[in-house]
Design an enzyme around this catalytic site. Structure first.
Site: not given
Length: 510
Positions: A51, A305
Site C-alpha cells: 500500500k 500482498s
C-alpha cells in the site's frame, strides 16, 4: 482508456519508500500442484504491504499548499501505514481514521510512524464517512486508499516489476481485490505489455463486490461484508478501478475463509513467513483455479500482498487450515452405546487419523459422536469416507461445510437440553469485537426472552461470534424477529440446523 496508465506507472515515484520486492518460487506448492508457482513478495515492504506505493505516489502529486494542510485517509490498516510512512518521509502531518475492528498490530504500526489515529465505526465505510467529515471541517486533503489514478499507478508498479523480473512464460497473475486499486494498476500494465498473460482477481466469498458488479454490469454495494480478510473488506468496488478492471481482467475467483487459512499455511511452509488473510487471498484463488481448470505445467504467480495480522488470530487460522486444505472431514456419526463400539468404529476408518472426537452419554442405545477425520487432500476421499461409514451401518452426516458446526458445535458437544426446555429457538450472531462488545450485546439482548443456551468464543478475529438459544412461544416469534432486527447485528437463525438437533436440542426428534 487503461492505456493512459502506462505512462503514469512508468513515471510513478515509489522507490523513495518502497523496495522492488522479490519473486520467490514456492517449491513445495509447485511440486504438489504440478505447476511452477511464484509469489510476488509485497509482504517484505517496509510496512509489510504494497500500500505504501500508491500512497507515496499520490502525495508526490500534491501541491505545496495541499501538503501544508495535512493529509487524511480512512483505512483498515495497510493504506494507513503506507500513508503514515510517506507523510513521515515528506514531513507532512497525517491523520488516519481506522475502523475499531482493525487489528491492534496495524493501529500500533500507524501510530509508531507519527500519524494521528482516530478509531471510528466498525467498517471501512463508517471510517471513510468520518474522514470525509473531517476533510470538510478542517480542510485536510483526503488520500483515497484505492479509487484515485495516482494511487492506482503506484500500485501498478508491481505489474511493471513482475514483467521485468520474470521474462519467461507466464500463464496467469493472481491479484487480491478489495476496492480494486492493486488489480486495476497491475492489470492495466500487464495487459498492455503482455496481453497473452491472464490477470485474475481474487475476492473473499463474503466480500465479493467486484464479482457482484461484473454480474450486474455496474457497481453495486454489498449489504454485508465479511471482514476476516479486513484488508479487502470493501462493500463497493471503486468507480475508477471498476472502469479499468472491466476492460482488462480475465476472470474473478472467490475464496472462502478456510481456503485463505490454508493458503496462509502454504505460504508459511514455503517461505517461513506469515501472510495476513488478504495477503494469502491471491494464492487461495490460484489453487482454486488450478483445480477448476485442471491446469498443469504452467507458470502461475500470486501477489502476497501483506503480512499485518494479529498474532492471536493464528489460533483461529490454524484451526481452519486443515479444512481449507481439504485434509479434514467433520462428521456426525451414530454408533451403538455399548462397550467396544469406539474401537470398532476406529477400525472402519482404517489408516485415517482421528483429529477430533467429542461425545457425551445421552441415550442407552445410541451414541452421537462429533468426529474430525484426516482425509486425502485430492480426489473424493471425503465422499468415499462418508459412503463407507454409511455402508457399514453408521448413520453419518457431513458437517465439513457447516459453519455452525465448525464454529460452535465442536466445542459444545454433549450439551443436550433437558426435556423441560420448551420452544427453544437458536440464533448465530456476529458483532464487532472490541472491549465491552460482549457486554453491549448482552445488554441489548435484554431480559424479555429467557436465554436457554449461550456460547461465545473469541477467535482473535475482528468479529465476535455467539450462539444463543432463546425460549420464545410461537405467538411471540414475530415480536422476537422484530427485536432482533433492531439490534443491528448480523444474525442467522439455526433452529433447523441438524447439528443443533443432534447435539444440543432437548427435542431430539424435532
Amino acid at each position: 482508456m487503461p492505456q493512459r496508465y502506462i505512462k503514469k506507472i512508468l513515471d510513478a515515484r515509489v522507490y523513495d519508500v518502497a523496495i522492488e520486492s522479490p519473486i520467490d518460487e514456492a517449491t513445495l506448492l509447485s511440486k504438489r500442484f504440478n505447476n511452477r508457482i511464484l509469489l510476488k513478495r509485497e509482504d517484505l515492504q517496509p510496512v509489510f504491504s504494497f500500500k505504501l506505493r500508491g500512497a507515496y505516489n499520490k502525495m508526490q502529486h500534491l501541491s505545496e499548499e495541499e501538503l501544508a494542510r495535512g493529509v487524511i485517509a480512512a483505512s483498515a490498516g495497510n493504506h494507513a501505514q503506507g500513508l503514515a510512512l510517506a507523510a513521515l518521509k515528506m514531513g507532512v502531518k497525517a491523520t488516519i481514521v481506522m475502523p475499531r475492528t482493525t487489528p491492534q498490530i496495524k493501529v500500533d504500526a500507524v501510530r509508531s510512524r507519527g500519524a494521528k489515529v482516530i478509531l471510528h465505526g466498525d467498517t471501512f465505510e463508517q471510517a471513510s464517512a468520518h474522514a470525509q467529515k473531517l476533510v470538510a471541517e478542517k480542510g485536510l486533503v483526503y488520500v483515497h486508499p484505492y479509487d484515485d489514478p495516482e494511487v492506482i499507478a503506484g500500485q501498478g508498479t508491481i505489474g511493471m516489476e513482475i514483467l521485468r523480473q520474470h521474462t519467461g512464460p507466464l500463464h496467469a497473475v493472481f491479484v487480491p481485490v478489495g476496492g480494486g486499486g492493486l488489480l486495476a494498476g497491475v492489470a492495466a500494465y500487464i495487459k498492455y505489455v503482455r496481453p497473452e498473460v491472464k490477470v485474475i482477481g481474487v475476492e473473499p466469498e463474503d466480500a465479493a463486490c467486484l464479482k457482484a458488479a461484473l454480474e450486474k454490469g455496474r457497481r453495486v454495494k454489498l449489504p454485508h461484508v465479511g471482514i476476516f480478510a479486513e484488508g479487502v473488506a470493501v462493500a463497493q468496488i471503486g468507480k475508477e478501478t471498476f472502469r479499468v478492471i472491466r476492460k482488462t481482467v480475465d476472470e474473478v475467483i472467490t475464496a472462502t475463509t478456510d481456503e485463505m487459512c490454508a493458503a496462509i499455511k502454504d505460504i508459511f511452509d514455503d517461505t517461513r513467513s506469515i501472510a495476513e488473510p488478504a495477503g494469502a487471498l491471491a494464492l487461495a484463488g490460484l489453487k482454486k483455479y488450478i483445480e477448476t481448470h485442471q491446469v498443469e505445467g504452467q507458470t502461475l504467480l500470486a501477489i502476497d500482498s501483506g503480512a499485518n495480522t494479529n498474532f492471536d488470530r493464528l489460533r483461529y487460522i490454524s484451526e481452519r487450515t486443515e479444512i481449507g486444505e481439504k485434509r479434514e472431514a467433520i462428521l456426525s456419526v451414530t454408533i451403538p452405546e455399548q462397550p467396544g463400539s469406539f474401537k470398532k468404529f476406529c477400525s472402519v476408518l482404517g489408516k485415517r487419523s482421528i483429529t477430533e472426537f467429542n461425545y457425551r452419554y445421552a441415550h442407552s442405545q445410541d451414541a452421537q459422536i462429533f468426529v474430525g477425520v484426516q482425509i486425502a487432500a485430492n480426489g473424493n476421499d471425503r465422499e468415499e469416507l462418508v459412503q463407507n461409514l454409511q455402508d457399514k451401518g453408521y448413520p453419518t452426516l457431513d458437517f465439513t461445510d457447516n459453519e455452525m458446526a465448525k464454529l460452535h458445535i465442536r466445542h459444545m458437544v454433549g450439551g443436550h437440553a433437558p426435556a423441560d426446555i420448551k420452544e427453544e429457538v437458536i440464533y448465530r450472531f456476529q458483532f464487532p469485537e472490541r472491549p465491552g462488545a460482549l457486554l453491549n450485546f448482552l445488554t441489548k439482548l435484554g431480559q424479555q426472552w429467557n436465554i436457554s443456551m449461550f456460547h461465545y468464543r473469541n477467535h482473535g478475529a475482528a468479529f465476535g461470534r455467539v450462539l444463543v438459544g432463546l425460549q420464545a412461544a410461537k405467538s411471540d416469534r414475530k415480536a422476537l424477529q422484530q427485536f432482533l432486527d433492531q439490534l443491528q447485528y448480523s444474525y442467522t437463525e439455526e433452529t433447523d440446523n441438524p447439528a443443533y438437533h443432534l447435539f444440543l436440542s432437548g427435542q431430539t426428534g424435532a
